[in-house]
Scaffold this motif. Sequence first.
Motif, PDB file in Angstrom:
ATOM      1  N   ASP A 160      35.060  44.023  34.398  1.00 16.10           N
ATOM      2  CA  ASP A 160      34.604  44.607  35.789  1.00 16.10           C
ATOM      3  C   ASP A 160      35.438  45.368  36.503  1.00 16.10           C
ATOM      4  O   ASP A 160      34.883  46.326  37.053  1.00 16.10           O
ATOM      5  CB  ASP A 160      34.131  43.350  36.880  1.00 16.10           C
ATOM      6  CG  ASP A 160      32.737  42.734  36.295  1.00 16.10           C
ATOM      7  OD1 ASP A 160      32.142  43.245  35.162  1.00 16.10           O
ATOM      8  OD2 ASP A 160      32.360  42.000  36.696  1.00 16.10           O
ATOM      9  N   VAL A 161      36.646  45.243  36.481  1.00 15.41           N
ATOM     10  CA  VAL A 161      37.682  46.090  37.341  1.00 15.41           C
ATOM     11  C   VAL A 161      37.585  47.403  36.441  1.00 15.41           C
ATOM     12  O   VAL A 161      37.321  48.556  37.027  1.00 15.41           O
ATOM     13  CB  VAL A 161      38.970  45.753  37.557  1.00 15.41           C
ATOM     14  CG1 VAL A 161      39.977  46.611  38.074  1.00 15.41           C
ATOM     15  CG2 VAL A 161      38.857  44.638  38.306  1.00 15.41           C
ATOM     16  N   CYS A 162      37.632  47.255  35.066  1.00 15.10           N
ATOM     17  CA  CYS A 162      37.680  48.483  34.291  1.00 15.10           C
ATOM     18  C   CYS A 162      36.395  49.267  34.501  1.00 15.10           C
ATOM     19  O   CYS A 162      36.282  50.546  34.277  1.00 15.10           O
ATOM     20  CB  CYS A 162      37.876  48.208  32.779  1.00 15.10           C
ATOM     21  SG  CYS A 162      39.495  47.399  32.418  1.00 15.10           S
ATOM     22  N   ILE A 163      35.150  48.703  34.371  1.00 10.98           N
ATOM     23  CA  ILE A 163      34.166  49.065  34.622  1.00 10.98           C
ATOM     24  C   ILE A 163      33.785  49.978  36.181  1.00 10.98           C
ATOM     25  O   ILE A 163      33.356  50.931  36.074  1.00 10.98           O
ATOM     26  CB  ILE A 163      32.780  48.238  34.686  1.00 10.98           C
ATOM     27  CG1 ILE A 163      32.554  47.735  32.964  1.00 10.98           C
ATOM     28  CG2 ILE A 163      31.428  48.795  35.133  1.00 10.98           C
ATOM     29  CD1 ILE A 163      31.756  46.581  32.745  1.00 10.98           C
ATOM     30  N   ASP A 164      34.243  49.152  36.917  1.00  7.71           N
ATOM     31  CA  ASP A 164      34.474  49.963  38.412  1.00  7.71           C
ATOM     32  C   ASP A 164      35.302  51.186  38.269  1.00  7.71           C
ATOM     33  O   ASP A 164      34.873  52.238  39.030  1.00  7.71           O
ATOM     34  CB  ASP A 164      34.804  49.058  39.511  1.00  7.71           C
ATOM     35  CG  ASP A 164      33.860  47.799  39.527  1.00  7.71           C
ATOM     36  OD1 ASP A 164      32.884  47.597  39.273  1.00  7.71           O
ATOM     37  OD2 ASP A 164      34.593  46.634  40.192  1.00  7.71           O
TER      38      ASP A 164
ATOM     39  N   THR B  22      39.933  53.379  45.604  1.00  9.48           N
ATOM     40  CA  THR B  22      38.708  52.964  44.945  1.00  9.48           C
ATOM     41  C   THR B  22      39.029  51.605  44.120  1.00  9.48           C
ATOM     42  O   THR B  22      38.405  50.812  44.016  1.00  9.48           O
ATOM     43  CB  THR B  22      37.755  53.919  44.423  1.00  9.48           C
ATOM     44  OG1 THR B  22      37.654  54.941  45.241  1.00  9.48           O
ATOM     45  CG2 THR B  22      36.415  53.276  43.833  1.00  9.48           C
ATOM     46  N   VAL B  23      40.005  52.140  43.065  1.00  9.42           N
ATOM     47  CA  VAL B  23      40.269  50.869  42.069  1.00  9.42           C
ATOM     48  C   VAL B  23      41.028  49.825  42.834  1.00  9.42           C
ATOM     49  O   VAL B  23      40.449  48.634  42.298  1.00  9.42           O
ATOM     50  CB  VAL B  23      41.109  51.648  40.997  1.00  9.42           C
ATOM     51  CG1 VAL B  23      41.756  50.520  40.061  1.00  9.42           C
ATOM     52  CG2 VAL B  23      40.315  52.806  40.332  1.00  9.42           C
ATOM     53  N   ILE B  24      41.978  50.073  43.655  1.00  6.05           N
ATOM     54  CA  ILE B  24      42.440  48.879  44.428  1.00  6.05           C
ATOM     55  C   ILE B  24      41.123  47.926  45.079  1.00  6.05           C
ATOM     56  O   ILE B  24      41.421  46.942  45.274  1.00  6.05           O
ATOM     57  CB  ILE B  24      43.342  49.710  45.470  1.00  6.05           C
ATOM     58  CG1 ILE B  24      44.687  50.007  44.926  1.00  6.05           C
ATOM     59  CG2 ILE B  24      43.782  48.430  46.695  1.00  6.05           C
ATOM     60  CD1 ILE B  24      45.635  50.695  45.566  1.00  6.05           C
ATOM     61  N   TYR B  25      40.273  48.905  45.749  1.00  2.00           N
ATOM     62  CA  TYR B  25      39.032  48.070  46.363  1.00  2.00           C
ATOM     63  C   TYR B  25      38.438  47.103  45.291  1.00  2.00           C
ATOM     64  O   TYR B  25      38.051  46.143  45.500  1.00  2.00           O
ATOM     65  CB  TYR B  25      38.224  48.907  47.065  1.00  2.00           C
ATOM     66  CG  TYR B  25      37.194  48.077  47.822  1.00  2.00           C
ATOM     67  CD1 TYR B  25      37.507  47.517  49.059  1.00  2.00           C
ATOM     68  CD2 TYR B  25      36.019  47.841  47.523  1.00  2.00           C
ATOM     69  CE1 TYR B  25      36.821  46.727  49.987  1.00  2.00           C
ATOM     70  CE2 TYR B  25      35.197  47.084  48.321  1.00  2.00           C
ATOM     71  CZ  TYR B  25      35.486  46.538  49.522  1.00  2.00           C
ATOM     72  OH  TYR B  25      34.680  45.700  50.045  1.00  2.00           O
ATOM     73  N   ALA B  26      38.334  47.846  43.922  1.00  2.00           N
ATOM     74  CA  ALA B  26      37.694  46.966  42.950  1.00  2.00           C
ATOM     75  C   ALA B  26      38.490  45.695  42.644  1.00  2.00           C
ATOM     76  O   ALA B  26      37.917  44.701  42.390  1.00  2.00           O
ATOM     77  CB  ALA B  26      37.379  47.802  41.540  1.00  2.00           C
ATOM     78  N   VAL B  27      39.667  45.989  42.465  1.00  2.00           N
ATOM     79  CA  VAL B  27      40.489  44.721  42.420  1.00  2.00           C
ATOM     80  C   VAL B  27      40.253  43.748  43.327  1.00  2.00           C
ATOM     81  O   VAL B  27      40.139  42.312  43.139  1.00  2.00           O
ATOM     82  CB  VAL B  27      41.975  44.955  42.057  1.00  2.00           C
ATOM     83  CG1 VAL B  27      42.907  43.697  42.017  1.00  2.00           C
ATOM     84  CG2 VAL B  27      42.175  46.030  40.803  1.00  2.00           C
TER      85      VAL B  27
ATOM     86  N   LEU C 228      36.572  35.181  43.080  1.00  2.00           N
ATOM     87  CA  LEU C 228      37.079  34.143  42.833  1.00  2.00           C
ATOM     88  C   LEU C 228      36.575  32.760  43.977  1.00  2.00           C
ATOM     89  O   LEU C 228      36.804  31.628  43.389  1.00  2.00           O
ATOM     90  CB  LEU C 228      38.580  34.084  42.862  1.00  2.00           C
ATOM     91  CG  LEU C 228      39.152  34.886  41.726  1.00  2.00           C
ATOM     92  CD1 LEU C 228      40.574  35.029  41.682  1.00  2.00           C
ATOM     93  CD2 LEU C 228      38.870  33.842  40.356  1.00  2.00           C
ATOM     94  N   PHE C 229      36.442  33.307  45.086  1.00  2.00           N
ATOM     95  CA  PHE C 229      36.080  32.074  45.992  1.00  2.00           C
ATOM     96  C   PHE C 229      34.453  32.122  46.336  1.00  2.00           C
ATOM     97  O   PHE C 229      34.199  31.428  47.198  1.00  2.00           O
ATOM     98  CB  PHE C 229      36.778  32.657  47.351  1.00  2.00           C
ATOM     99  CG  PHE C 229      38.224  32.871  47.206  1.00  2.00           C
ATOM    100  CD1 PHE C 229      39.187  31.619  47.069  1.00  2.00           C
ATOM    101  CD2 PHE C 229      38.799  34.133  47.151  1.00  2.00           C
ATOM    102  CE1 PHE C 229      40.438  31.721  47.053  1.00  2.00           C
ATOM    103  CE2 PHE C 229      40.361  34.308  46.926  1.00  2.00           C
ATOM    104  CZ  PHE C 229      41.069  33.167  46.683  1.00  2.00           C
TER     105      PHE C 229
END
Length: 157
Positions: free
Chosen positions: A121-125, A98-103, A110-111
Amino acid sequence: MKKYGYLSLCIVCMTAIFLFSAQNGDTSNNTSNFVITLLEQLFHLDIEKLSPSLLEMLSFVVRKCAHMSEYALLCILWVLYMKEAHFTKAYMLAYGLTVIYAVSDEMHQLFVPGRSAQLSDVCIDACGAAIGLLMICLWCRWRQRKYQTRAENSDHF
């Protein structure tokens, strides 16, 4: 067979996250504003009387709660799939995926025009995933005790 249902739900959840992240900045803000309008109607709030800074803060809270909720759900679905598929260390693996997907989701942003990647946002996720993990752990423990109590009661007869 149940495990493929859970895996399908994981894929659906990740697709929804991807599609929300693919929205440009204006569309994303409109989605947040729609949710605020919905909350206004549900709870009979008078949002128009809020100052612009308070309205902006409310929009920020709505967006971050959405982040946490979608990643909590994704983590729960990963746990259900992995437990059904008999993975060892299902909880840790589900949280990690789940965290890898958040990253990867933040990198995807970015695109997207009008969007950016935010470490916050990654920390919140990741916090949302941790909340989901806690919820599913508590639910699994409750369910296990419920069935254990039933089994003990049926042994007495």
